[in-house]
Design a protein around this motif. Structure first.
Motif: not given
Ligand code: BLA
Length: 514
Positions: A158-174
């Protein structure tokens, strides 16, 4: 270089993505020869920045192109670790008509040449900068205040989306095989969700994962922008650390197929290994200034730290539990007249040590079992096959998909999808086998995993990453939970303990016989 490399099903992981011979055209690249501080190569679009022909650019001294202050920094620091402290620097680029253009310079040294990436002047306005700082403060506070990892994951996206302006931010785990799962997501409400979807290993191939450990952040501003090539053609300039490196065409096609126009991803590295990525999508062009990218990177470092603290806590607890169980088995071996009985008496500990649902062991010729184990008549052929897999170097053999590795044992799946063997004697006649049951997993794939690559219809046989990301549900059979490293280590500790006891006992017998 990538142009000359024909991607096939077998070699995607060999595409040399670190030497693409081109950059993304929202910036310009100056390649500087350290010995002479002259330009040995530039991106073709540099002509529009300097007004000079490409051939005139080559051999120019750096001082003729950038302001004296920056030139002094580069001349002094190019080989030092301090170089990165000067990223980003606002520089003035000299045009042949004597005008100046303000750019943001990001310099790196690739071991052979200095790469100066010139990005759009990105001095984030004071207001935006304040808000970025506020976000960082907020993020730190929420990260520190929120204890459960799941909540931390959600806070991060949520924070990364708020300040980076991307439409979608995901956490991707291997996972342990580098297949991945979207474990947290923040997105514009109208977008379909990728949360909980799985993607196969080949979506982010090995060389990309290796590069992402070396350089933890990458931005692709515009999937439709035509790359700017290096002049003169320089297929071997290593752009691993260059912020403008052009992205693999196969990945660009992948993003196009997803409808994505810009992407950014930041590595989460734990103990030197790629644990996952913060992956961002935008549905129109998106340039993210260097400072904002750095802040996203700090957040990923904080997240890595929080995850690794949790992992350490879990490891410490697991080690303590293992030590207690080993201690109980050891005490039983000391107490029992026949030490071989100890495993039967402490069967619960024997199973819990490695989180198994069944075990078979053979010490000095007598076979014993605990928990759910395959029928007696299968144990022999299974033991024989496993003994062939245990090499001297490996000490233990383990699989979480026995029936797939050897279809002869596929029918054992419900009780023995997972099996681990430690050998206790050189001829493998004394041993312990642990079993794990099948876990039928309902997996949501972001598109059919076997359709990782499709051929185009036009007969050109060009390979395309899969074109459908429609949710595809699959049940995964014949697999157990994988054996963790700590569990394998627990098994090996027990093995050493029993082997020491065997030696002591055989010495006793020798002494008695003398
Ligand atoms: C790179 N693939 C990537 C990256 C991601 C993915 C995140 C990092 C680059 C970036 O930031 O965009 C995959 N992106 C995903 C996944 C999701 C997502 C799984 O958003 C899920 C939501 N890709 C293929 C196939 C090949 C391939 C078949 O699907 C090879 C033939 C290659 N992927 C590939 C390559 C790169 C890549 C070569 C490196 C790109 C680069 O950095 O140049």
């Amino acid at each position: 270089m990538t142009d000359n490399f024909e991607v096939t099903l077998d070699n995607c992981h060999k595409e040399p993505i670190h030497i693409p011979g081109s950059i993304q055209p929202h910036g310009y690249l100056l390649v500087v020869e350290p010995a002479t501080m002259t330009l040995s190569c530039v991106s073709e679009n540099v002509t529009e920045l300097c007004g000079a022909d490409l051939s005139e650019c080559i051999g120019k001294s750096l001082a003729e192109v950038v302001d004296a202050d920056y030139c002094a920094i580069i001349s002094k620091q190019w080989q030092s670790e301090k170089l990165q402290l000067f990223n980003p620097t606002s520089v003035q680029i000299k045009h042949v008509d004597s005008t100046l253009r303000k750019m943001t310079a990001i310099a790196t040294y690739n071991g052979s040449v200095i790469l100066i990436a010139l990005e759009p002047d990105s001095k984030v306005s004071d207001k935006a900068y304040e808000s970025v700082l506020k976000m960082l403060k907020n993020s730190v506070q929420s990260l520190m205040g929120v204890h459960k990892l799941d909540l931390i994951y959600q806070t991060v996206v949520e924070e990364v989306k708020r300040f980076s302006g991307f439409d979608r931010v995901m956490l991707y785990q291997f996972d342990h095989e580098y297949n991945g799962e979207v474990i947290a997501e923040a997105k514009e409400t109208h977008l379909n969700a990728f949360l909980k979807q799985h993607f196969p290993e080949s979506d982010i191939p090995k060389q990309a994962r290796e590069l992402y450990v070396k350089n933890p952040i990458r931005l692709l501003c515009d999937v439709e922008a035509e790359v700017s090539r290096l002049y003169p053609v320089q297929p071997h300039v290593d752009l691993s650390y260059c912020s403008l490196r052009s992205v693999s065409p196969i990945h660009i096609q992948y993003l196009r197929n997803m409808g994505v126009k810009a992407s950014m991803s930041i590595s989460i590295i734990i103990n030197g290994k790629l644990w996952g990525l913060i992956a961002c999508h935008h549905y129109s062009r998106n340039f993210v200034p260097f400072e904002v990218r750095e802040i996203a990177q700090y957040i990923s470092v904080m997240l890595s730290q929080l995850i690794s603290v949790k992992i350490q806590e879990e490891d410490t607890q697991r080690n303590a539990r293992q030590l207690a169980m080993l201690g109980q088995i050891s005490a039983a071996m000391a107490e029992e007249q026949e030490y071989q009985n100890a495993l039967r008496i402490k069967a619960d500990q024997l199973l819990a040590l490695v989180d198994a649902s069944g075990a078979v062991w053979c010490l000095d010729g007598s076979l014993q079992t605990a928990g759910d184990v395959p029928e007696q008549n299968v144990i022999n052929p299974l033991h024989q096959w496993l003994a062939e897999q245990v090499t001297e170097q490996e000490e233990a053999y383990f699989t979480h998909q026995l029936g797939i590795d050897n279809p002869q044992f596929a029918e054992l799946a419900d009780i023995a999808s997972g099996v681990m063997m430690v050998s206790l004697s050189a001829d493998n006649s004394s041993y312990i086998l642990w079993f794990r049951k099948e876990i039928i997993q309902a997996k949501n794939w972001g598109g059919k995993p076997e359709k990782v690559i499709e051929f185009t219809d036009d007969g050109s046989h060009r390979l395309m990453p899969r074109s459908s990301f429609e949710l595809w549900k699959q049940n995964v059979y014949k697999k157990s939970a994988p054996w963790q490293e700590a569990e394998r280590e627990g098994a090996l500790k027990l093995r050493s303990m029993i082997q020491s006891k065997m030696i002591i006992e055989s010495e006793k017998v020798l002494q008695m016989n003398n």
